[in-house]
Scaffold this active site. Sequence first.
Site, PDB file in Angstrom:
ATOM      1  N   GLY A  15       0.868  -1.091   0.030  1.00  0.00           N
ATOM      2  CA  GLY A  15       0.372  -0.435   0.006  1.00  0.00           C
ATOM      3  C   GLY A  15       0.930   1.238  -0.308  1.00  0.00           C
ATOM      4  N   PHE A  16       0.458   2.078  -0.613  1.00  0.00           N
ATOM      5  CA  PHE A  16       1.410   3.268  -0.862  1.00  0.00           C
ATOM      6  C   PHE A  16       0.056   4.428  -1.075  1.00  0.00           C
ATOM      7  CE2 PHE A  16       5.480   5.655  -2.506  1.00  0.00           C
ATOM      8  CZ  PHE A  16       6.536   5.271  -1.026  1.00  0.00           C
ATOM      9  N   GLY A  17      -0.555   4.430  -0.345  1.00  0.00           N
ATOM     10  CA  GLY A  17      -1.246   5.878  -0.260  1.00  0.00           C
ATOM     11  C   GLY A  17      -0.697   7.155   0.764  1.00  0.00           C
ATOM     12  N   GLY A  18      -1.444   7.684   1.450  1.00  0.00           N
ATOM     13  CA  GLY A  18      -0.842   8.670   1.791  1.00  0.00           C
ATOM     14  C   GLY A  18       0.038   7.914   3.303  1.00  0.00           C
ATOM     15  N   LEU A  19      -0.459   6.353   3.879  1.00  0.00           N
ATOM     16  CA  LEU A  19       0.096   5.479   5.439  1.00  0.00           C
ATOM     17  C   LEU A  19       1.089   5.569   5.111  1.00  0.00           C
ATOM     18  CD1 LEU A  19      -0.479   5.397   8.098  1.00  0.00           C
ATOM     19  CD2 LEU A  19      -1.752   2.864   7.314  1.00  0.00           C
ATOM     20  N   LYS A 126      -8.791  -1.858  11.448  1.00  0.00           N
ATOM     21  CA  LYS A 126      -9.393  -0.650  12.170  1.00  0.00           C
ATOM     22  C   LYS A 126     -10.849  -1.748  13.213  1.00  0.00           C
ATOM     23  CE  LYS A 126      -8.742   3.581  10.699  1.00  0.00           C
ATOM     24  NZ  LYS A 126      -8.962   4.510   9.684  1.00  0.00           N
ATOM     25  N   THR A 193      -8.739   5.843   4.240  1.00  0.00           N
ATOM     26  CA  THR A 193      -8.506   5.959   5.567  1.00  0.00           C
ATOM     27  C   THR A 193      -9.796   7.375   6.198  1.00  0.00           C
ATOM     28  OG1 THR A 193      -6.204   6.153   5.839  1.00  0.00           O
ATOM     29  CG2 THR A 193      -7.346   7.077   7.497  1.00  0.00           C
ATOM     30  N   GLU A 196     -12.922   4.503   5.486  1.00  0.00           N
ATOM     31  CA  GLU A 196     -13.162   3.879   5.896  1.00  0.00           C
ATOM     32  C   GLU A 196     -13.912   4.372   7.469  1.00  0.00           C
ATOM     33  OE1 GLU A 196     -10.213   0.729   7.298  1.00  0.00           O
ATOM     34  OE2 GLU A 196      -8.960   1.200   5.876  1.00  0.00           O
ATOM     35  N   HIS A 200     -18.111   4.310   9.178  1.00  0.00           N
ATOM     36  CA  HIS A 200     -18.559   4.085  10.211  1.00  0.00           C
ATOM     37  C   HIS A 200     -19.978   5.830  10.648  1.00  0.00           C
ATOM     38  CE1 HIS A 200     -15.175   1.165  12.211  1.00  0.00           C
ATOM     39  NE2 HIS A 200     -14.706   2.365  10.719  1.00  0.00           N
TER      40      HIS A 200
END
Length: 333
Positions: A15-19, A126, A193, A196, A200
């Site tokens: 995974g190479f998004g912001g996180l 999460k 993120t 996700e 909720h």
Amino acid sequence: MTVNQTSPLSVGILGFGGLGQAACRLLSPKQEMHFCAVADGQGYAYNPEGLDADALITVTRDRGSVGYLDSQGVLSDQSIQDLIAAAPQVDGYFLALPNLPNTFMASVARQFIASGWKGVLVDALKRTSAVEQLLGLQDELQAAGITYMTGCGATPGLLTAAAALAAQSYAEIHHVAITFGVGIANWEAYRSTIREDIAHMPGYDVETARAMSDDEVTALLDKTNGILKLENMEHADDIMLELAGIVDRDRVTVGGIVDTRNAKKPLSTNVQVTGRTFDGKISTHTFTLGDDTSMAANVCGPAFGYLKAGISLHRRGLHGLFTAAEVMPQFVR
């Protein structure tokens, strides 16, 4: 027990998004870990001598994938599977992946099980239901020689571990309340993120949030002035604390505020553990994160601390699924 090593641990990021990008920046100055493998949805890059974080971030911004990295990148529509095959000697991976759909992380675990790779996997999941799916893979992970550390970000993760420590003062735990504040200057840097988190909210679930276009997310954030208020979330801190024998999951509550337009946290992040001591006193312990530590720092730092702890377990022959409430992270120099 700490990791005894003569050379740095070889580490990959899925995974190479912001996180994922924050994770590779965090790894760059580390002496005990060597960043050498990465994959996103369109490709992967691998170099046993190490990957350049700035070059990866630049090529992803300009061309859309790490697979375009000169000489070390490979475009692939099955990037995780191909990276595992290309880099069998990687010691461990941080799964900085969106869990959209809710079955995705378990499906990634199955790819590692099927590949014959043996090592350590760490996620920052999460949702309670996502962790329950991984629990169903416990025997397969153990048989495959994989040590899997789940729920090892900020919450679940750092705050769950703090709750497990705070619980030691009490004979009975009455309530664990986790409240978080997250500030993000630009939501598009953390698209997955934010989706996700939207899942909720009342009226949304994982599938509806996943199906939202960027324009639809922007429209929702315009209505809320960029603020997401989340209450009584389905959050894996509950199952992790229950599995650790600390408190029943129905006594754990998680909620918070995400500001998608400002880097400053809208409120302080903390965990409060309320209980009764052996001598009958009712009290509350509070552990609060510093307001100037970013979401990325509070997720990625613990994730690699748990990866190092997972390596210790793996080298002792301890395989299967572990949570942040069962194992202490180890600081990575």
